[in-house]
Design an enzyme around this catalytic site. Structure first.
Site, PDB file in Angstrom:
ATOM      1  N   ILE A  37     131.172  40.421  -8.805  1.00  0.00           N
ATOM      2  CA  ILE A  37     131.443  39.015  -8.478  1.00  0.00           C
ATOM      3  C   ILE A  37     131.705  38.187  -9.737  1.00  0.00           C
ATOM      4  O   ILE A  37     132.330  37.115  -9.654  1.00  0.00           O
ATOM      5  CB  ILE A  37     130.281  38.440  -7.633  1.00  0.00           C
ATOM      6  CG1 ILE A  37     130.740  37.255  -6.798  1.00  0.00           C
ATOM      7  CG2 ILE A  37     129.089  38.072  -8.512  1.00  0.00           C
ATOM      8  CD1 ILE A  37     129.724  36.838  -5.739  1.00  0.00           C
ATOM      9  N   ASN A  92     122.980  49.446 -17.108  1.00  0.00           N
ATOM     10  CA  ASN A  92     121.915  48.611 -17.647  1.00  0.00           C
ATOM     11  C   ASN A  92     120.607  49.002 -16.959  1.00  0.00           C
ATOM     12  O   ASN A  92     120.563  49.107 -15.737  1.00  0.00           O
ATOM     13  CB  ASN A  92     122.239  47.126 -17.403  1.00  0.00           C
ATOM     14  CG  ASN A  92     123.478  46.685 -18.146  1.00  0.00           C
ATOM     15  OD1 ASN A  92     123.783  47.206 -19.219  1.00  0.00           O
ATOM     16  ND2 ASN A  92     124.207  45.735 -17.583  1.00  0.00           N
ATOM     17  N   GLY A  98     119.088  44.805 -19.862  1.00  0.00           N
ATOM     18  CA  GLY A  98     119.875  43.736 -19.265  1.00  0.00           C
ATOM     19  C   GLY A  98     120.109  43.892 -17.774  1.00  0.00           C
ATOM     20  O   GLY A  98     121.004  43.255 -17.216  1.00  0.00           O
ATOM     21  N   HIS A 105     123.013  51.010 -10.490  1.00  0.00           N
ATOM     22  CA  HIS A 105     124.459  50.816 -10.387  1.00  0.00           C
ATOM     23  C   HIS A 105     125.134  51.157 -11.700  1.00  0.00           C
ATOM     24  O   HIS A 105     124.571  50.972 -12.776  1.00  0.00           O
ATOM     25  CB  HIS A 105     124.801  49.385  -9.977  1.00  0.00           C
ATOM     26  CG  HIS A 105     124.145  48.326 -10.810  1.00  0.00           C
ATOM     27  ND1 HIS A 105     122.831  47.952 -10.615  1.00  0.00           N
ATOM     28  CD2 HIS A 105     124.593  47.562 -11.828  1.00  0.00           C
ATOM     29  CE1 HIS A 105     122.499  47.007 -11.484  1.00  0.00           C
ATOM     30  NE2 HIS A 105     123.557  46.759 -12.242  1.00  0.00           N
TER      31      HIS A 105
HETATM   32  P1  AMP Z   1     123.188  44.205 -14.023  1.00  0.00           P
HETATM   33  O1  AMP Z   1     123.044  42.908 -14.783  1.00  0.00           O
HETATM   34  O2  AMP Z   1     123.539  45.388 -14.846  1.00  0.00           O
HETATM   35  O3  AMP Z   1     121.971  44.442 -13.141  1.00  0.00           O
HETATM   36  O4  AMP Z   1     124.436  44.022 -13.085  1.00  0.00           O
HETATM   37  C1  AMP Z   1     124.404  43.291 -11.898  1.00  0.00           C
HETATM   38  C2  AMP Z   1     125.814  42.899 -11.599  1.00  0.00           C
HETATM   39  O5  AMP Z   1     125.886  42.497 -10.245  1.00  0.00           O
HETATM   40  C3  AMP Z   1     126.348  41.709 -12.427  1.00  0.00           C
HETATM   41  O6  AMP Z   1     127.484  42.134 -13.176  1.00  0.00           O
HETATM   42  C4  AMP Z   1     126.708  40.667 -11.367  1.00  0.00           C
HETATM   43  O7  AMP Z   1     127.877  39.950 -11.675  1.00  0.00           O
HETATM   44  C5  AMP Z   1     126.876  41.518 -10.121  1.00  0.00           C
HETATM   45  N1  AMP Z   1     126.643  40.832  -8.867  1.00  0.00           N
HETATM   46  C6  AMP Z   1     125.616  40.012  -8.545  1.00  0.00           C
HETATM   47  N2  AMP Z   1     125.724  39.595  -7.280  1.00  0.00           N
HETATM   48  C7  AMP Z   1     126.862  40.166  -6.773  1.00  0.00           C
HETATM   49  C8  AMP Z   1     127.531  40.119  -5.517  1.00  0.00           C
HETATM   50  N3  AMP Z   1     127.046  39.404  -4.490  1.00  0.00           N
HETATM   51  N4  AMP Z   1     128.672  40.827  -5.372  1.00  0.00           N
HETATM   52  C9  AMP Z   1     129.165  41.546  -6.401  1.00  0.00           C
HETATM   53  N5  AMP Z   1     128.576  41.649  -7.605  1.00  0.00           N
HETATM   54  C10 AMP Z   1     127.443  40.959  -7.792  1.00  0.00           C
END
Ligand code: AMP
Ligand code: ZN
Length: 119
Positions: A37, A92, A98, A105
């Site tokens: 997102i 991460n 982070g 993921h």
């Molecule tokens: P991390 O910081 O490695 O845990 O990555 C989490 C990721 O999830 C970040 O890059 C966010 O931009 C992404 N994210 C959070 N909410 C959503 C959402 N609703 N749809 C898609 N990506 C998301």
């Protein structure tokens, strides 16, 4: 299926089950890939296991096949997206890594030159 509290409140579990919308990129019986997102590169895709695993730190040898699958799917998506100049795959993990969403993921980032070291 009986859900634990962690799974019920998990953002990516909700995205996998479809109760929170996402832009699907790829899916199979074990994983789901969707557009991040808040993209940090022209291509920024998240690849998640359908089953809830909190982070890489919560995995064991029993997860090796699934982890290998996630990585090979990242490479397949990179080929499909024609990231011929290369790309970066990131997991991460935990506060120092982070990680902000506690469902394992892979980030697939591409379409621009990446610097090293990361911030
Ligand atoms: P991390 O910081 O490695 O845990 O990555 C989490 C990721 O999830 C970040 O890059 C966010 O931009 C992404 N994210 C959070 N909410 C959503 C959402 N609703 N749809 C898609 N990506 C998301
Ligand atoms: Zn989850």
């Amino acid at each position: 299926m009986r859900y634990t509290g962690a799974v019920m409140s998990c953002l990516f579990c909700k995205i996998v089950e479809g109760s929170i919308p996402s832009t699907a990129i790829y899916q199979d019986s074990d994983c789901y890939a969707f557009a991040d997102i808040g993209p940090q590169a022209p291509t920024h895709i998240l690849i998640v296991p359908r089953k809830h695993i909190a982070s890489l730190a919560a995995t064991s040898e029993a997860d090796a096949e699934l982890l290998g699958h996630l990585v090979t799917i990242a490479a397949k998506i990179a080929r499909d997206k024609a990231l011929v100049n290369g790309y970066r795959v990131v997991m991460n993990t935990g506060p120092d890594g982070g990680q902000t969403v506690d469902h394992l993921h892979l980030h697939l980032l591409g379409g621009r030159h990446m610097t090293w070291p990361p911030g």
